[in-house]
Design a protein around this motif. Structure first.
Motif, PDB file in Angstrom:
ATOM      1  N   GLU A 156       0.744  -1.175  -0.403  1.00 18.90           N
ATOM      2  CA  GLU A 156       0.165  -0.083   0.116  1.00 18.90           C
ATOM      3  C   GLU A 156       0.907   1.292  -0.068  1.00 18.90           C
ATOM      4  O   GLU A 156       1.662   1.611   0.998  1.00 18.90           O
ATOM      5  N   ILE A 157       0.940   1.915  -1.181  1.00 24.33           N
ATOM      6  CA  ILE A 157       2.041   3.225  -1.422  1.00 24.33           C
ATOM      7  C   ILE A 157       1.745   4.081  -0.648  1.00 24.33           C
ATOM      8  O   ILE A 157       2.637   4.831  -0.034  1.00 24.33           O
ATOM      9  N   GLY A 158       0.571   4.509  -0.022  1.00 32.89           N
ATOM     10  CA  GLY A 158       0.432   5.558   0.767  1.00 32.89           C
ATOM     11  C   GLY A 158       0.961   5.402   1.956  1.00 32.89           C
ATOM     12  O   GLY A 158       1.297   6.313   3.027  1.00 32.89           O
ATOM     13  N   ASP A 159       1.100   4.195   2.670  1.00 34.38           N
ATOM     14  CA  ASP A 159       1.577   3.943   4.165  1.00 34.38           C
ATOM     15  C   ASP A 159       3.222   3.498   4.086  1.00 34.38           C
ATOM     16  O   ASP A 159       3.995   3.394   4.781  1.00 34.38           O
ATOM     17  N   HIS A 160       3.858   3.283   2.770  1.00 34.36           N
ATOM     18  CA  HIS A 160       5.207   2.636   2.625  1.00 34.36           C
ATOM     19  C   HIS A 160       5.741   3.399   1.512  1.00 34.36           C
ATOM     20  O   HIS A 160       6.263   3.043   0.368  1.00 34.36           O
ATOM     21  N   GLN A 161       5.918   4.775   1.367  1.00 30.26           N
ATOM     22  CA  GLN A 161       6.639   5.672   0.629  1.00 30.26           C
ATOM     23  C   GLN A 161       8.170   5.142   0.252  1.00 30.26           C
ATOM     24  O   GLN A 161       8.499   5.293  -0.681  1.00 30.26           O
ATOM     25  N   ASP A 162       8.771   4.804   1.469  1.00 30.15           N
ATOM     26  CA  ASP A 162      10.072   4.147   1.293  1.00 30.15           C
ATOM     27  C   ASP A 162      10.411   3.023   0.133  1.00 30.15           C
ATOM     28  O   ASP A 162      11.091   3.247  -0.693  1.00 30.15           O
ATOM     29  N   ILE A 163       9.292   2.221   0.401  1.00 31.73           N
ATOM     30  CA  ILE A 163       9.400   1.069  -0.793  1.00 31.73           C
ATOM     31  C   ILE A 163       8.891   1.546  -1.950  1.00 31.73           C
ATOM     32  O   ILE A 163       9.514   1.279  -2.979  1.00 31.73           O
ATOM     33  N   THR A 164       7.950   2.404  -2.029  1.00 26.28           N
ATOM     34  CA  THR A 164       7.380   2.952  -3.428  1.00 26.28           C
ATOM     35  C   THR A 164       8.644   3.534  -4.306  1.00 26.28           C
ATOM     36  O   THR A 164       8.838   3.563  -5.184  1.00 26.28           O
ATOM     37  N   GLU A 165       9.356   4.392  -3.400  1.00 23.85           N
ATOM     38  CA  GLU A 165      10.459   5.169  -3.840  1.00 23.85           C
ATOM     39  C   GLU A 165      11.552   4.174  -4.477  1.00 23.85           C
ATOM     40  O   GLU A 165      12.057   4.454  -5.361  1.00 23.85           O
ATOM     41  N   GLU A 166      11.910   3.446  -3.531  1.00 23.04           N
ATOM     42  CA  GLU A 166      12.981   2.390  -3.741  1.00 23.04           C
ATOM     43  C   GLU A 166      12.511   1.587  -5.351  1.00 23.04           C
ATOM     44  O   GLU A 166      13.476   1.338  -5.956  1.00 23.04           O
ATOM     45  N   ALA A 167      11.584   1.338  -5.169  1.00 20.38           N
ATOM     46  CA  ALA A 167      10.796   0.344  -6.234  1.00 20.38           C
ATOM     47  C   ALA A 167      10.631   1.213  -7.690  1.00 20.38           C
ATOM     48  O   ALA A 167      10.434   0.536  -8.796  1.00 20.38           O
ATOM     49  N   GLY A 168      10.610   2.342  -7.539  1.00 19.92           N
ATOM     50  CA  GLY A 168      10.526   3.573  -8.666  1.00 19.92           C
ATOM     51  C   GLY A 168       8.921   3.351  -9.129  1.00 19.92           C
ATOM     52  O   GLY A 168       8.956   3.733 -10.415  1.00 19.92           O
ATOM     53  N   ILE A 169       8.131   3.245  -8.273  1.00 23.06           N
ATOM     54  CA  ILE A 169       6.721   3.248  -8.697  1.00 23.06           C
ATOM     55  C   ILE A 169       6.227   4.685  -8.829  1.00 23.06           C
ATOM     56  O   ILE A 169       6.321   5.606  -7.853  1.00 23.06           O
ATOM     57  N   THR A 170       5.582   4.921  -9.815  1.00 16.38           N
ATOM     58  CA  THR A 170       5.125   6.315 -10.249  1.00 16.38           C
ATOM     59  C   THR A 170       3.546   6.008 -10.739  1.00 16.38           C
ATOM     60  O   THR A 170       2.949   7.303 -10.573  1.00 16.38           O
ATOM     61  N   VAL A 171       3.011   4.989 -10.949  1.00 23.72           N
ATOM     62  CA  VAL A 171       1.858   4.849 -11.412  1.00 23.72           C
ATOM     63  C   VAL A 171       1.045   3.656 -10.767  1.00 23.72           C
ATOM     64  O   VAL A 171       1.835   2.552 -10.563  1.00 23.72           O
ATOM     65  N   ILE A 172      -0.215   3.906 -10.199  1.00 20.14           N
ATOM     66  CA  ILE A 172      -0.835   2.838  -9.533  1.00 20.14           C
ATOM     67  C   ILE A 172      -2.156   2.391 -10.099  1.00 20.14           C
ATOM     68  O   ILE A 172      -2.706   3.185 -10.829  1.00 20.14           O
ATOM     69  N   PRO A 173      -2.372   1.177 -10.518  1.00 23.12           N
ATOM     70  CA  PRO A 173      -1.710   0.106  -9.543  1.00 23.12           C
ATOM     71  C   PRO A 173      -0.468  -0.314 -10.811  1.00 23.12           C
ATOM     72  O   PRO A 173      -0.436  -0.268 -11.798  1.00 23.12           O
ATOM     73  N   THR A 174       0.635  -0.773 -10.250  1.00 25.96           N
ATOM     74  CA  THR A 174       1.720  -1.637 -10.743  1.00 25.96           C
ATOM     75  C   THR A 174       2.079  -2.583 -10.213  1.00 25.96           C
ATOM     76  O   THR A 174       1.940  -3.062  -8.992  1.00 25.96           O
TER      77      THR A 174
END
Length: 108
Positions: A59-77
């Motif tokens: 859940e990217i709202g709760d885990h920005q650190d993971i989201t940034e590390e994975a390079g996620i810019t669009v949801i869902p991915t």
């Protein structure tokens, strides 16, 4: 078995570094494409024929650190990982593409 939520960057590293292929869905609760895709994703995660692949969610709202590390810019991915390497992935709510990632994971 249903998809397992990833709740820390350490758990994310453990999941993606494993020898079992891991399919990770990055999502947000308010995201309409995810809301439409989630029932299919959960069904696929529970299918015994797909047991060679581990299913996880972030859940990217709760885990920005993971989201940034994975390079996620669009949801869902959806991303497929094995042995610390990103094998493949795609953006959007497309069940057929998830099935393709699962098949790739089974063949690894």
């Amino acid at each position: 078995m249903s998809a397992t939520p990833i709740t820390s960057v350490e758990q994310f590293h453990e999941v993606i570094s494993g020898s079992q292929p891991a399919l990770v869905a990055f999502w947000m609760v308010w995201n309409e494409p995810w809301r439409k895709m989630n029932p299919s994703f959960e069904t696929m995660s529970k299918d015994a024929e797909n047991s060679a692949v581990a299913f996880h969610t972030v859940e990217i709202g709760d885990h920005q650190d993971i989201t940034e590390e994975a390079g996620i810019t669009v949801i869902p991915t959806f991303m497929l990982y094995k042995d610390g390497v990103q094998i493949d992935g795609f953006q959007g709510a497309m069940p057929d593409n998830v099935k393709k990632l699962i098949q790739q994971g089974k063949e690894l």
